[in-house]
Every structure is written in structure tokens, then in C-alpha cells.
Design a protein around this motif. Structure first.
Motif, short mmCIF file in Angstrom:
data_model
loop_
_atom_site.label_atom_id
_atom_site.label_comp_id
_atom_site.label_asym_id
_atom_site.label_seq_id
_atom_site.Cartn_x
_atom_site.Cartn_y
_atom_site.Cartn_z
N GLN A 109 0.83 -1.21 0.00
CA GLN A 109 0.00 0.00 0.00
C GLN A 109 0.87 1.26 0.00
OE1 GLN A 109 -2.73 1.69 3.26
NE2 GLN A 109 -4.14 0.49 2.03
N ASP A 149 -7.60 -6.20 1.24
CA ASP A 149 -6.47 -5.30 1.02
C ASP A 149 -5.68 -5.03 2.30
OD1 ASP A 149 -8.86 -3.94 1.85
OD2 ASP A 149 -7.84 -2.04 1.48
N GLN A 150 -6.25 -5.39 3.45
CA GLN A 150 -5.56 -5.10 4.71
C GLN A 150 -4.77 -6.29 5.24
OE1 GLN A 150 -5.13 -2.19 6.02
NE2 GLN A 150 -6.33 -1.29 4.36
N LYS A 195 -9.20 -2.74 -7.08
CA LYS A 195 -10.23 -2.72 -6.03
C LYS A 195 -11.02 -1.40 -6.06
CE LYS A 195 -8.58 -0.54 -1.91
NZ LYS A 195 -8.95 -0.33 -0.53
NA NA Z 1 -7.74 0.51 2.23
#
Ligand code: NA
Ligand code: ADP
Length: 327
Positions: A109, A149-150, A195
Motif C-alpha cells: 500500500q 487489502d488489509q 479494487k
Molecule cells: Na484501504
């Protein structure tokens, strides 16, 4: 008892998306029935990107109201703003001194966001996962309901917790990730390989919970699909797969039932119906949103109360942490 401590949050930027709802908030609501749940509006995290102060204040309140409009019950959980509980920042520093620059450098990220904000690759963007670890560990949480995504941020949280426990003795439970079986990653309607995100420049790819009914219908009709014109759930038809996922998550119908329902029908009808499913789902959301936004005094008591409870829990943990590290 087998009650767990559950922590999660979302950044107050723009407004909540269908990805945020299906990937995370939907599970928050289910978990609050059984567990001790703490849901934060992580406003400090949003500062990694420059915010206009006046607009930011309004967005923060609107976010809280959106959480409530999703059906979260402040009698059954703790809802509050991260910045109202200063122990987040205190633990962030301590954990930062137990995190390696090398491991932060591997966060995808950070790589993505610094690619996007080349003019503002600040230290906060780099140490973001440390603050997230502090958010979770501050309440000695067991379970973290988030989207796919985490995953990497949850992994580093676990590594930091284990490292701390090894150095200073057991303080933190090692938290587990909790993702939905269907919908852990909702994709952009415009680029089904990416996403859905609230900060996407192409707003047509993102369904915001605050979107009007017309906008939702327009975005759905424009959703990128493929030339098969046959509703099926597979990797070759990622756009259609994504719409089926949204449809299923909001109605509770299985993938098979949906595919069967559209046998022999084209994408046109399927898209309009998916829009209808979203619009129906959002009706009670919008009703509750209007109720709360017209009752901001009540909203204020909710987040002040939440911060008070969160503060007490945080302080319990910090007393142990300070003692263990010799502060
Ligand atoms: Na996020
Ligand atoms: P965003 O990426 O939209 O800015 P946040 O980073 O604030 O959202 O994430 C809030 C929660 O929503 C997190 O648990 C995150 O995993 C989840 N989430 C965000 N986008 C999606 C998505 N497209 N699909 C599923 N879950 C998502």
C-alpha cells in the motif's frame, strides 16, 4: 466467556463505498451482537494525505453518521474518533521503535500510495502500518474485520505484537483477520482488475453509499463487462463476477441462485436489477442518515461517550505497556 475484542476502522475521506460496506462494515454489524466491538473513525490516518481543515471536520462527522446509518448500534459497541484518544499516538511511537524500516518498505500500500502522491511522500505515509498496529493492539483486540487489502497490514501487526511480547513479556493477544467469505475485495466497476476505492479518480468505478438513485443506475449501466453477454461467475468475466458478488452480498442469495435467475438473459437486465438491489439496500441507510444528520447533538453524545469508554480501555493497556518498557 468466548466473547472477543473486535477492532476495526475506516479513514474519513470522501464517503463510504460499497467496498467498505461489503468488505468490512457488514461484518462489524454481525459481530457487535456477540462480541466487544470497538469501531473507530481513523481520522489521524487520513492526514497522510493533505486535507482541507474545514471540509475534513465535516467529512469526519458525516462518516460517523454513515457508520450509524449502516445500522451499527452505539448501545452494542464503542464508536469514536481515533484522534480523541491520545493513547493511539503514544503507542504508535513505542511500536514504531520496535518496527524495522525494512519491513515497512515492503508494504504494497505504501508503494501504491507513494506512486499516486509523488509530491507528498511523507513519513506518516511510510509509518501508517505502525499506527494501524497501535489502533488494534491498544485494545488488546482478538479479531479485526477488514477487507482483503488489509491482509499485509494485519500480518505486520501480528509480527510487531509477537516481537513486543518476546521482548517485554506477554501483553498483546495476536489478532486474527476476519474477512467475508464473499466480497472481501469488491472491484472497481470501471476497472474490474482494481479494487473499488473511495479515493479512485474515476468516480464511475465506485459506488458511494451516499450516491443518489440516478447515479447508481447510471454507474451500473456503465459498468465494464465483456462480450460474452451471459451471466456467469468466473475469472474470465471479472466485471460480471463483481456485480454478482455485490448482488449476492446485499440480498443473501447464493451465487448459483443468481446465475440461474439470469440464464438466457443479457447484461442489460442484469445490470438494471443489480442497480435496483443496491438502491433498495440503500433506502433504510438514507433514511437513518437523514435522521442522524438532523440530530447532531445526539451524534455528539455518541462519539463523546465512545471516546470516554475507549480512553479507559486504552489507558489500562498503556499502564501495562509503560511499566514493561520501563517508562
Ligand atoms: Na484501504
Ligand atoms: P478505502 O480503501 O476505500 O479508502 P479504507 O482504507 O478506509 O478504504 O478501508 C476501510 C475498510 O474497508 C477496510 O477494512 C478495507 O479493507 C475495506 N475495503 C476497502 N475497499 C474495499 C473493497 N474494494 N472491497 C472490500 N473491502 C474493502
Amino acid at each position: 466467556s468466548n466473547k472477543k475484542i473486535v477492532f476495526s476502522g475506516a479513514q474519513p475521506t470522501g464517503s463510504l463505498t460499497m467496498g467498505n460496506y461489503i468488505g468490512a462494515v457488514k461484518n462489524w454489524k454481525e459481530l457487535e451482537e456477540e462480541h466487544h466491538c470497538i469501531y473507530s473513525i481513523v481520522d489521524s490516518h487520513s492526514l497522510t494525505v493533505r486535507q482541507d481543515p474545514k471540509a475534513f471536520k465535516e467529512t469526519c462527522i458525516s462518516f460517523l453518521v454513515q457508520y450509524l446509518a449502516c445500522g451499527l448500534n452505539p448501545e452494542k459497541n464503542i464508536i469514536y474518533f481515533q484522534s480523541h484518544v491520545p493513547q493511539h499516538a503514544e503507542l504508535n511511537w513505542i511500536l514504531g521503535c520496535n518496527t524495522y524500516v525494512g519491513e515497512l518498505g515492503r508494504m504494497t500500500q505504501f508503494k501504491d500510495k507513494s506512486e499516486k502522491h509523488k509530491d507528498n511522500i511523507n513519513a506518516g505515509l511510510f509509518t501508517y502500518p505502525v499506527l494501524m498496529a497501535a489502533d488494534i493492539l491498544l485494545y488488546r483486540s482478538n479479531l479485526v474485520p477488514v477487507g482483503d487489502d488489509q491482509k499485509q497490514h494485519l500480518e505486520i501487526t501480528r509480527d510487531i505484537a509477537m516481537r513486543f511480547n518476546n521482548l517485554y513479556g506477554e501483553v498483546f493477544p495476536i489478532p486474527e483477520i476476519h474477512t467475508p467469505k464473499i466480497g472481501a475485495r469488491i472491484m472497481s466497476l470501471q476497472e474490474p482488475s482494481k479494487k473499488m476505492s473511495k479515493s479512485d479518480d474515476n468516480v464511475n468505478g465506485t459506488i458511494y453509499l451516499m450516491d443518489s438513485e440516478d447515479t447508481i443506475l447510471k454507474k451500473m449501466k456503465r459498468a465494464v463487462t465483456d462480450s460474452a453477454n451471459h451471466v456467469a461467475y468466473n475469472e474470465e468475466q471479472p466485471g460480471v463476477k463483481n456485480l454478482i458478488t455485490i448482488y449476492s452480498s446485499l440480498t443473501g442469495l447464493s451465487i448459483e441462485e443468481i446465475v440461474e435467475r439470469y440464464e438466457g438473459k443479457g447484461y442489460g437486465a442484469f445490470k438494471v436489477d443489480t442497480a435496483e438491489v443496491v438502491i433498495e439496500f440503500l433506502k433504510p441507510f438514507k433514511r437513518r442518515y437523514d435522521e442522524y444528520i438532523n440530530n447532531l447533538d445526539y451524534v455528539e453524545t455518541i462519539y463523546k461517550n465512545g471516546a470516554k469508554k475507549a480512553y479507559e480501555l486504552a489507558e489500562e493497556t498503556m499502564k501495562v505497556v509503560r511499566d514493561r518498557i520501563g517508562l
